[in-house]
Design a protein around this motif. Structure first.
Motif, short mmCIF file in Angstrom:
data_model
loop_
_atom_site.label_atom_id
_atom_site.label_comp_id
_atom_site.label_asym_id
_atom_site.label_seq_id
_atom_site.Cartn_x
_atom_site.Cartn_y
_atom_site.Cartn_z
N UNK A 1 35.48 34.80 59.93
CA UNK A 1 36.91 34.88 59.65
C UNK A 1 37.21 34.47 58.20
N UNK A 2 36.64 33.36 57.77
CA UNK A 2 36.86 32.89 56.39
C UNK A 2 36.31 33.91 55.39
N UNK A 3 35.13 34.46 55.68
CA UNK A 3 34.52 35.45 54.78
C UNK A 3 35.41 36.69 54.68
N UNK A 4 35.95 37.13 55.80
CA UNK A 4 36.83 38.31 55.80
C UNK A 4 38.10 38.05 54.97
N UNK A 5 38.70 36.89 55.18
CA UNK A 5 39.91 36.55 54.42
C UNK A 5 39.61 36.47 52.93
N UNK A 6 38.50 35.85 52.60
CA UNK A 6 38.11 35.72 51.20
C UNK A 6 37.85 37.10 50.59
N UNK A 7 37.18 37.96 51.33
CA UNK A 7 36.92 39.32 50.84
C UNK A 7 38.22 40.07 50.59
N UNK A 8 39.18 39.91 51.48
CA UNK A 8 40.50 40.54 51.28
C UNK A 8 41.16 39.99 50.02
N UNK A 9 41.13 38.68 49.86
CA UNK A 9 41.76 38.05 48.69
C UNK A 9 41.12 38.47 47.39
N UNK A 10 39.81 38.75 47.44
CA UNK A 10 39.09 39.16 46.23
C UNK A 10 39.13 40.68 46.01
N UNK A 11 39.78 41.40 46.93
CA UNK A 11 39.86 42.84 46.82
C UNK A 11 38.57 43.55 47.19
N UNK A 12 37.72 42.90 47.98
CA UNK A 12 36.44 43.48 48.37
C UNK A 12 36.45 44.07 49.77
N UNK A 13 37.55 43.88 50.49
CA UNK A 13 37.65 44.34 51.87
C UNK A 13 38.51 45.59 51.88
N UNK A 14 38.05 46.68 52.49
CA UNK A 14 38.82 47.93 52.46
C UNK A 14 40.15 47.79 53.18
N UNK A 15 41.17 48.29 52.56
CA UNK A 15 42.50 48.30 53.16
C UNK A 15 42.75 49.70 53.72
N UNK A 16 43.13 49.77 54.98
CA UNK A 16 43.36 51.05 55.63
C UNK A 16 44.84 51.22 55.96
N UNK A 17 45.68 50.92 54.99
CA UNK A 17 47.12 50.93 55.22
C UNK A 17 47.66 52.32 55.55
N UNK B 1 38.27 26.03 49.13
CA UNK B 1 37.95 27.22 48.32
C UNK B 1 38.57 27.12 46.93
N UNK B 2 39.79 26.61 46.85
CA UNK B 2 40.44 26.44 45.54
C UNK B 2 39.65 25.51 44.63
N UNK B 3 38.97 24.54 45.22
CA UNK B 3 38.18 23.59 44.44
C UNK B 3 36.86 24.17 43.94
N UNK B 4 36.54 25.39 44.40
CA UNK B 4 35.27 26.02 44.03
C UNK B 4 35.50 27.46 43.56
N UNK B 5 36.52 27.68 42.75
CA UNK B 5 36.86 29.02 42.28
C UNK B 5 35.67 29.73 41.63
N UNK B 6 34.82 28.97 40.97
CA UNK B 6 33.68 29.56 40.26
C UNK B 6 32.64 30.16 41.19
N UNK C 1 24.43 26.04 45.75
CA UNK C 1 25.86 25.78 45.62
C UNK C 1 26.65 26.52 46.70
N UNK C 2 26.26 27.78 46.96
CA UNK C 2 26.90 28.54 48.03
C UNK C 2 26.72 27.84 49.38
N UNK C 3 25.49 27.42 49.66
CA UNK C 3 25.22 26.77 50.94
C UNK C 3 25.99 25.45 51.08
N UNK C 4 26.10 24.71 49.98
CA UNK C 4 26.88 23.47 50.02
C UNK C 4 28.36 23.77 50.29
N UNK C 5 28.88 24.81 49.68
CA UNK C 5 30.28 25.19 49.91
C UNK C 5 30.48 25.61 51.37
#
Length: 87
Positions: free
Chosen positions: A64-80, A28-33, A8-12
């Protein structure tokens, strides 16, 4: 991770690589699960494979997509509030 979920991941990932520019959020919205840390890991593995196959554009796009997704999921460190280190 079981084989079915991996497929499923590979298909997405394939769907993301083939979708028209700008429609990635809709895909991505169509595959929230499937949006989780394991998907991001799989995206990075596929990006590495693409880079080794001299498909740099697809690899950069997927990273790029993986990084954005990680940020959206709170998995990417924020160095604010980081302070520069002086040598």
């Amino acid at each position: 991770m079981n084989q079915q979920r991996q497929d499923l991941y590979l298909n997405l990932i394939e769907e993301l690589l083939r979708c028209p520019n700008g429609q990635e959020p809709e895909v991505l919205d169509n595959h929230q699960d499937l949006l989780d840390a394991e998907l991001i890991k799989m995206m990075m593995q596929v990006a590495t494979m693409l880079a080794h196959e001299n498909n740099q554009d697809a690899a950069k796009f997927l990273i790029h997509v993986a990084r954005q997704l990680a940020k959206n999921l709170g998995l990417y460190p924020q160095l604010e509030n980081s302070t520069p280190v002086n040598s």
